[in-house]
Design an enzyme around this catalytic site. Structure first.
Site, mmCIF file in Angstrom:
data_model
loop_
_atom_site.group_PDB
_atom_site.id
_atom_site.type_symbol
_atom_site.label_atom_id
_atom_site.label_comp_id
_atom_site.label_asym_id
_atom_site.label_seq_id
_atom_site.Cartn_x
_atom_site.Cartn_y
_atom_site.Cartn_z
ATOM 1 N N GLY A 42 -0.643 52.044 1.282
ATOM 2 C CA GLY A 42 -0.746 50.606 1.043
ATOM 3 C C GLY A 42 -1.398 50.337 -0.300
ATOM 4 O O GLY A 42 -2.063 49.317 -0.494
ATOM 5 N N SER A 44 -0.206 49.631 -3.263
ATOM 6 C CA SER A 44 0.475 48.834 -4.279
ATOM 7 C C SER A 44 -0.043 47.407 -4.384
ATOM 8 O O SER A 44 0.323 46.678 -5.306
ATOM 9 C CB SER A 44 1.984 48.797 -3.999
ATOM 10 O OG SER A 44 2.244 48.170 -2.758
ATOM 11 N N SER A 45 -0.906 46.990 -3.453
ATOM 12 C CA SER A 45 -1.428 45.621 -3.495
ATOM 13 C C SER A 45 -2.670 45.511 -2.621
ATOM 14 O O SER A 45 -3.035 46.450 -1.906
ATOM 15 C CB SER A 45 -0.361 44.620 -3.010
ATOM 16 O OG SER A 45 -0.059 44.840 -1.650
ATOM 17 N N GLY A 46 -3.306 44.361 -2.680
ATOM 18 C CA GLY A 46 -4.416 44.055 -1.782
ATOM 19 C C GLY A 46 -5.599 44.992 -1.892
ATOM 20 O O GLY A 46 -5.965 45.449 -2.978
ATOM 21 N N ASP A 98 8.068 55.186 3.899
ATOM 22 C CA ASP A 98 7.698 54.480 5.119
ATOM 23 C C ASP A 98 7.008 55.487 6.034
ATOM 24 O O ASP A 98 7.658 56.258 6.739
ATOM 25 C CB ASP A 98 8.935 53.895 5.799
ATOM 26 C CG ASP A 98 8.595 53.154 7.086
ATOM 27 O OD1 ASP A 98 7.395 53.053 7.418
ATOM 28 O OD2 ASP A 98 9.524 52.680 7.764
ATOM 29 N N SER A 177 -9.326 49.274 9.546
ATOM 30 C CA SER A 177 -9.086 48.496 10.754
ATOM 31 C C SER A 177 -9.233 47.021 10.381
ATOM 32 O O SER A 177 -8.648 46.572 9.401
ATOM 33 C CB SER A 177 -10.062 48.901 11.859
ATOM 34 O OG SER A 177 -9.857 48.152 13.041
ATOM 35 N N TYR A 191 -1.981 42.601 17.162
ATOM 36 C CA TYR A 191 -2.677 43.102 15.971
ATOM 37 C C TYR A 191 -4.029 43.711 16.346
ATOM 38 O O TYR A 191 -4.372 44.803 15.886
ATOM 39 C CB TYR A 191 -2.865 41.956 14.976
ATOM 40 C CG TYR A 191 -3.617 42.323 13.730
ATOM 41 C CD1 TYR A 191 -3.029 43.114 12.748
ATOM 42 C CD2 TYR A 191 -4.916 41.865 13.519
ATOM 43 C CE1 TYR A 191 -3.714 43.446 11.596
ATOM 44 C CE2 TYR A 191 -5.611 42.190 12.364
ATOM 45 C CZ TYR A 191 -5.011 42.981 11.407
ATOM 46 O OH TYR A 191 -5.698 43.305 10.263
ATOM 47 N N LYS A 195 -5.200 47.599 15.668
ATOM 48 C CA LYS A 195 -6.368 47.897 14.836
ATOM 49 C C LYS A 195 -7.520 48.472 15.660
ATOM 50 O O LYS A 195 -8.304 49.297 15.163
ATOM 51 C CB LYS A 195 -6.818 46.633 14.104
ATOM 52 C CG LYS A 195 -5.860 46.191 12.998
ATOM 53 C CD LYS A 195 -5.752 47.235 11.900
ATOM 54 C CE LYS A 195 -4.999 46.718 10.691
ATOM 55 N NZ LYS A 195 -4.925 47.706 9.589
#
Length: 334
Positions: A42, A44-46, A98, A177, A191, A195
């Site tokens: 993950g 590539s962003s955030g 993926d 998480s 969700y 988590k």
């Protein structure tokens, strides 16, 4: 000196000695990332991209893993800019994959990443997404996707990295998480379950890998200003929005900095904000004891925080009831 004063003096001394002893037992020297390989899912962003910038500034080489190639290329250029601004920086590469599809994909990513930059010293699992909907509105496809991406995606690649770390007899593993993984909230039935599963995975894995000098950290961030959060807001019920606002909105770079700092000293839980501190203290259960401050917070503040949490839960219940009454009144008018 009277007998009572003497006994009080002895008691205080024993407590101080106990605190110092426990602090020494659970103290971990901060690890250095200079020249190390950090793999970020993950990335590539955030929060994942902010972690990449942070570890790059500390001298690490970085592997970014995500699905969108265009976003990965942009992220690589940004991290390369960070690396070029410091002396003796590392390298950055990316892989489009993926990770939730099957274990074979994770195996290939790890092998290819290590062939270029060496053994992974630190794995940061940031890949994930949230969709907030009422329980009965969740489609089977969406539930499966949330479980696959949020849980299995982290499980498969961590499994492969652990094999490598055990050979090196060192490493740092981070699972991202959520505060929603610590407490079930309206709209987050699927969700929170996904988590929350990560936390149980981290607790079990911590026990397995400790003899190999591998630490495990779980990040439980509050709402963070990321593209994923913007997407999440598109489907949020009003109740979820109002409840979530209580913890505020944090910057991804602040969450990332705290995540890396805590992971490098081996803390089991890392979070941001007062609510995050209260939740991780209150919800530790039988989680690992990794630092003295967290341990004493759990022992001495657990009762207080439980009392505070009762107020939070009451206020959340009021929000749910108020919105329910509004909908009922609206239906009567129609």
């Amino acid at each position: 000196m009277s007998l009572c004063c003497y006994l009080e003096y002895i008691g205080v001394t024993v407590v101080i000695v106990a605190i110092v002893t426990i602090a020494n037992i659970f103290s971990t020297k901060k690890r250095d990332l200079k020249g190390k390989h950090v793999l970020i899912t993950g990335g590539s962003s955030g929060i994942g991209l902010s972690v990449a910038h942070d570890v790059a500034r500390r001298g690490a080489s970085v592997t970014l893993v995500a699905r969108n190639v265009a976003n990965l290329q942009k992220a690589q250029e940004e991290v390369e800019g960070t690396i070029s601004s410091i002396s003796g920086g590392g390298k950055v590469q990316f892989f489009s994959a993926d990770l939730s599809s099957n274990a074979e994909v994770a195996y290939r990513v790890v092998k290819d990443a290590e062939a270029s930059l060496g053994p992974v010293f630190m794995l940061v699992n940031c890949a994930g997404f949230a969709r907030a909907q009422k329980f009965e509105d969740l489609s089977p496809q969406l539930v499966k996707s949330m479980m696959d991406v949020n849980f299995l995606g982290s499980f498969f690649i961590t499994q492969e990295v652990v094999r490598s770390m055990k050979q090196q007899e060192e490493g740092v593993i981070v699972f991202t998480s959520s505060q929603g993984g610590l407490v079930g909230l309206y709209g987050f039935t699927a969700y929170s379950a996904a988590k929350g599963a990560l936390i149980r995975l981290a607790e079990s894995l911590h026990m397995e890998v400790k003899p190999y000098n591998i630490t495990v950290t779980v990040c439980c961030p509050p709402d963070t200003d990321t593209p994923g959060f913007e997407e999440e807001n598109k489907t949020k019920p009003i109740e979820t929005t109002l409840i979530s606002e209580a913890a505020g909105l944090f910057k991804p770079e602040d969450v990332a900095r705290k995540l890396v700092d805590d992971a490098l000293v081996g803390k089991f839980f890392t979070t941001s904000g007062l609510e995050g501190y209260m939740l991780t203290t209150l919800c530790t259960g039988m989680g690992p004891v990794t630092d003295a401050l967290s341990f004493f917070s759990q022992v001495f503040l657990g009762g207080l925080f439980r009392s505070v949490s009762a107020f939070y839960l009451w206020s959340f219940g009021r929000i749910v009831e108020t919105e329910h009454q509004k909908r009922m009144a609206s239906k009567k008018v129609e």
